[in-house]
Design an enzyme around this catalytic site. Structure first.
Site, PDB file in Angstrom:
ATOM      1  N   GLU A  49       0.881  -1.174   0.000  1.00 19.29           N
ATOM      2  CA  GLU A  49       0.000   0.000   0.000  1.00 19.29           C
ATOM      3  C   GLU A  49       0.908   1.211   0.000  1.00 19.29           C
ATOM      4  O   GLU A  49       1.451   1.592   1.034  1.00 19.29           O
ATOM      5  CB  GLU A  49      -0.911  -0.027   1.237  1.00 19.29           C
ATOM      6  CG  GLU A  49      -1.883  -1.195   1.287  1.00 19.29           C
ATOM      7  CD  GLU A  49      -2.951  -1.139   0.200  1.00 19.29           C
ATOM      8  OE1 GLU A  49      -3.162  -0.068  -0.398  1.00 19.29           O
ATOM      9  OE2 GLU A  49      -3.574  -2.190  -0.050  1.00 19.29           O
ATOM     10  N   CYS A  79      -1.870   9.684   2.186  1.00 16.01           N
ATOM     11  CA  CYS A  79      -1.409   9.024   0.948  1.00 16.01           C
ATOM     12  C   CYS A  79      -2.247   9.418  -0.261  1.00 16.01           C
ATOM     13  O   CYS A  79      -1.747   9.415  -1.375  1.00 16.01           O
ATOM     14  CB  CYS A  79      -1.407   7.514   1.132  1.00 16.01           C
ATOM     15  SG  CYS A  79      -2.991   6.854   1.615  1.00 16.01           S
TER      16      CYS A  79
END
Ligand code: NAD
Length: 467
Positions: A220, A254
């Site tokens: 991720e 993110c």
């Protein structure tokens, strides 16, 4: 900014013992029963609920996070516990294979089995959600779990290391505290799955280490998430949502909008709308506001300041920095070009470059000349415009007319593609990540089976069965 607490790292020699203990527990069938999994998940929810105020303080210490942002993260983690608690029976249920006349007699099913002993290495920016979300899914799937939280969020990582042994069974869940040496030691061990959440640079180290033990890995990661603006969109709302996505956690998200692509002739109008939104959010300077986080540490502060110092764009808003407070003001930079310092890496801070392009085709070309982003944002009321951008690009998620909310939306997988990651998480998708789909048939010894499939046996004659 409060003093940074010292983290007591896990001694290196204990790391193999932790792995061996969990391996033993897994073999002994701990967490095989759904009831035991549910007990641990419930405990995790209590862990957050009982210590809510302490987490608020730890978030404030690590990142200066506003109380509401902390509450949203804690509440959504509790909500993930509730979802897993309520749905785990359904998720874990053995599935029948789709009916097929030829194979139905073999009673084909897919058993949902835990992978075994799994490791999650998590980043600093959402130190509860990204540490406990994977834990919830892994436990729901019946795995034993090691968490390596970030050393860059020491107050929260330390709190997790203190509370997890008090609330959860240490035979099935452990926390390893540390930085590079401790993570390197962890990565020398064989894992049944590794989830790595963080930067692409470290992901390469993780993958190289995992290759030595053939441990499966999900990544991720991050990257530069672009925003494509159709000048005919509802610009006031768009500007608010973009600024919000950029200012939450001072851009250390993110999926924060990394940069804006807009037609040259509309660049100033878009910037003016963004400035207006900023004025509404922070009527006094954001460094005086309790609604704005600080940069996690000096090294990231200097990295961002350095990128800003080198830009050849024009600062239209912000630009102020204060190292003593690790503060960087929300900053909008106009006229940024592809080769600019601000376009050289994921910003992960409150700086928003605006890149003027000729038109939507040029915006698509710009996106496609870079790594696939984690999220691609489009602001437009025109379906043809949105579809054109989405259909001609690739990204982890494709989001129209909002920012960040897709991560919290129940039922959606969250993951990157290419350089922004591989694998999917959140809720059921985290369960799936840590689940082995074990194909199973139970072939009856009826004569009719061997008659139907009889010609599989040598000596081979004519083809008498149909597949
Ligand atoms: P990072 O890569 O610096 O650190 C993440 C983890 O890796 C930490 O636990 C750290 O201890 C460990 N680590 C660091 N160096 C290591 C090494 N040499 N060997 C082994 N382990 C090492 O990331 P960060 O700065 O904490 O987080 C920011 C990055 O994470 C951004 O790129 C962001 O986009 C990404 N991110 C992605 C997601 C997602 O779900 N896709 C979520 C949050 C953050």
């Amino acid at each position: 900014m409060s003093d940074t607490p010292e983290l007591k790292y896990t001694p290196l020699e204990e790391i193999s013992e932790i792995h061996a203990t969990l391996r033993k527990s897994f073999k002994a069938g701990k967490l095989r029963s759904i009831e035991d999994r549910k007990t641990q998940i419930l405990q995790l929810a209590y862990l957050i609920q009982d210590n809510y105020e302490r987490f608020k303080a730890s978030f404030a210490s690590d990142l200066g996070r506003p109380t509401l942002e902390t509450a949203l993260q804690l509440d959504s983690t509790i909500s993930d516990c509730k979802i897993a608690y309520d749905r785990v029976e359904k998720w874990a249920r053995t599935e029948k294979a789709p009916f097929s006349m030829n194979f139905a007699a073999l009673r084909p099913v897919i058993r949902k089995e835990p992978k075994g002993v799994v490791l999650s290495i998590s980043p600093f920016n959402y130190p509860v959600w990204l540490a406990l979300g994977p834990m919830i899914g892994a436990i729901a799937a019946g795995n034993c779990f090691v968490l390596k939280p970030s050393e860059l969020s020491p107050a929260t990582s330390g709190l997790l290391a203190e509370l997890i042994p008090k609330y959860l069974d240490s035979d099935v869940v452990r926390v390893v505290l540390g930085a590079v040496p401790e993570t390197t030691k962890l990565l020398e061990l064989p894992w049944d799955h590794i989830l790595y959440t963080g930067s692409g640079r470290v992901a390469k180290i993780v993958c190289a280490a995992a290759a030595q033990t053939l441990s499966p890995v999900s990544l991720e990661l991050g990257g530069k998430s672009p925003v494509v603006i159709d000048p005919k969109c509802d610009l006031k709302t768009a500007a608010k949502r973009i600024m919000w996505g950029k200012c939450v956690n001072a851009g250390q998200t993110c999926v924060a909008p990394d940069y804006i692509l807009v037609p040259e002739q509309s660049e100033q109008t878009v910037i003016d709308a963004l400035k207006e939104a900023h004025k509404e959010f922070y009527p006094s300077a954001p460094d005086m506001s309790s609604d704005f986080s600080h940069i996690v540490n000096k090294s990231h502060f200097n990295r961002l300041k350095n990128l800003l110092d080198k830009t050849s764009g024009t600062i239209e808003l912000g630009g102020q920095t204060d190292e003593s407070k690790l503060f960087i003001a929300p900053t909008i930079v106009k006229g940024v070009k592809g080769g600019d310092s601000l376009m050289s890496e994921e910003l992960f801070g409150p700086i928003l470059p605006v890149v003027p392009v000729k038109d939507v085709d040029a915006a698509i070309e710009f996106i496609n000349s870079n790594d696939h982003p984690l999220t691609l944002y489009v602001f437009s009321q025109d379906s043809a415009f949105k579809n054109k951008v989405f259909d001609n690009t690739q990204s982890g998620s494709a989001i129209a007319n909002d920012t960040l909310l897709h991560c919290a939306t129940d039922g959606l997988p969250f993951g990157g593609i290419g350089a922004s990651g591989s694998g999917y998480h959140t809720r059921k998708y985290t369960f799936d990540m840590f689940t082995h789909l074990r194909s199973s048939i139970d072939s009856p010894s009826w004569l009719v089976i061997d008659m139907a499939l009889g010609s599989r046996y040598p000596p081979y004659t004519v083809r008498t069965f149909f597949l």
